[in-house]
Design an enzyme around this catalytic site. Structure first.
Site, mmCIF file in Angstrom:
data_model
loop_
_atom_site.group_PDB
_atom_site.id
_atom_site.type_symbol
_atom_site.label_atom_id
_atom_site.label_comp_id
_atom_site.label_asym_id
_atom_site.label_seq_id
_atom_site.Cartn_x
_atom_site.Cartn_y
_atom_site.Cartn_z
ATOM 1 N N ARG A 12 3.822 -2.143 -2.720
ATOM 2 C CA ARG A 12 3.628 -3.029 -3.870
ATOM 3 C C ARG A 12 2.668 -2.404 -4.875
ATOM 4 O O ARG A 12 1.994 -1.420 -4.584
ATOM 5 C CB ARG A 12 3.083 -4.388 -3.420
ATOM 6 C CG ARG A 12 1.749 -4.336 -2.709
ATOM 7 C CD ARG A 12 1.395 -5.665 -2.070
ATOM 8 N NE ARG A 12 0.121 -5.598 -1.345
ATOM 9 C CZ ARG A 12 -1.061 -5.897 -1.878
ATOM 10 N NH1 ARG A 12 -1.145 -6.249 -3.150
ATOM 11 N NH2 ARG A 12 -2.161 -5.811 -1.149
ATOM 12 N N VAL A 60 -3.937 2.135 8.250
ATOM 13 C CA VAL A 60 -4.539 3.452 8.057
ATOM 14 C C VAL A 60 -5.928 3.568 8.666
ATOM 15 O O VAL A 60 -6.426 4.683 8.870
ATOM 16 C CB VAL A 60 -4.586 3.840 6.557
ATOM 17 C CG1 VAL A 60 -3.182 4.010 5.998
ATOM 18 C CG2 VAL A 60 -5.392 2.831 5.753
ATOM 19 N N TYR A 151 -16.633 -2.488 -1.977
ATOM 20 C CA TYR A 151 -15.551 -1.755 -2.659
ATOM 21 C C TYR A 151 -16.106 -0.535 -3.401
ATOM 22 O O TYR A 151 -15.555 0.572 -3.303
ATOM 23 C CB TYR A 151 -14.832 -2.691 -3.625
ATOM 24 C CG TYR A 151 -13.597 -2.108 -4.264
ATOM 25 C CD1 TYR A 151 -12.409 -1.998 -3.547
ATOM 26 C CD2 TYR A 151 -13.600 -1.669 -5.584
ATOM 27 C CE1 TYR A 151 -11.259 -1.471 -4.124
ATOM 28 C CE2 TYR A 151 -12.465 -1.144 -6.171
ATOM 29 C CZ TYR A 151 -11.298 -1.043 -5.445
ATOM 30 O OH TYR A 151 -10.161 -0.512 -6.024
#
Length: 243
Positions: A12, A60, A151
């Site tokens: 996406r 991952v 982040y």
């Protein structure tokens, strides 16, 4: 004979645009961790462009899952020529309210995931004496952002990891670069309120959000021979937001 590209988080948004762009020239492996249906939709698009692609579900942050994925890719194609570390999540909060779990999960996917995939493909690329690893960083990793300590830290780490991989691979013609997107129009930005979007646009000299294709076009360039003398770089795609 087509070369092979692996795109993590390819089902996406930016990952989908990257996979589709690469499919014109590469057999594309679409890694995903959520919807198999969406991954298959991207695969169908890639196959229309002549790509003999495949999908592979793997978290991952799980090194063993990543190794299984790369082994399957090598078994089918015999090489991994391009790896795009695009998988990423956000769990935003002010640092005083951010839980340790939310900090760890963002670091695990965004930074450790990038390490896991890069390590898994690096040996093969060194053996081939060629390869391009492209890591998705962020302007937030360069300047920080309120409410995104996890982040921002993960993306700053991606930048440092990119430069280190570039130094370790250069003698074997294995390149590694990072792309630092600004605000790109995706599902993540669609949920922003109009007032927040206006505030964002006020800080972008070009006064518009980027599109996933803007990132995909740069990935395509960094993947091929036209960028053969570029490694260890962080390229911003942000409409002039960070200069």
């Amino acid at each position: 004979m087509r070369k092979t590209a692996l795109v993590t988080g390819g089902s996406r948004g930016i990952g989908r645009a990257i996979a589709t762009a690469l499919s014109h020239e590469y057999n594309v492996v679409i890694n995903y961790c959520g919807s198999e249906e969406k991954a298959n939709e991207v695969l169908a698009e890639c196959e229309k462009n002549g790509s003999d692609g495949m999908i592979f579900k793997a978290d991952v942050s799980d090194s063993s899952a990543v190794r299984s994925m790369t082994e399957s890719v090598l078994e089918k194609y015999g090489s991994i020529d391009v790896a795009v570390n695009n998988s990423g999540i956000t769990k935003d909060n002010l640092i005083l309210r951010m839980s340790e779990e939310d900090f760890d999960r963002v670091m695990d996917i965004n930074l450790k995931g990038c390490f896991n995939v890069s390590k898994a493909v690096f040996k093969q690329m060194l053996k081939q004496k060629s390869g391009s690893i492209i890591n998705m960083a962020s302007v937030v990793g360069e300047i920080g952002n309120i409410g995104q300590a996890n982040y921002a830290a993960s993306k700053a780490g991606v930048i440092a990891l990119t430069k280190t991989i570039a130094r370790e691979g250069a003698h074997k013609n294995v390149r590694c670069n990072a792309i630092a997107p600004g605000f790109i129009q995706t599902e993540m930005t669609d949920v922003l309120s109009d007032s927040v979007k206006e505030s964002v646009l006020a800080n972008i000299p070009m006064k518009k959000l980027g599109k996933p294709e803007d990132i995909a076009n740069l990935v395509l360039f960094l993947s091929g021979d036209n960028s053969r003398y570029i490694t260890g770089q962080v390229i911003n795609v942000d409409g002039g937001m960070v200069m």
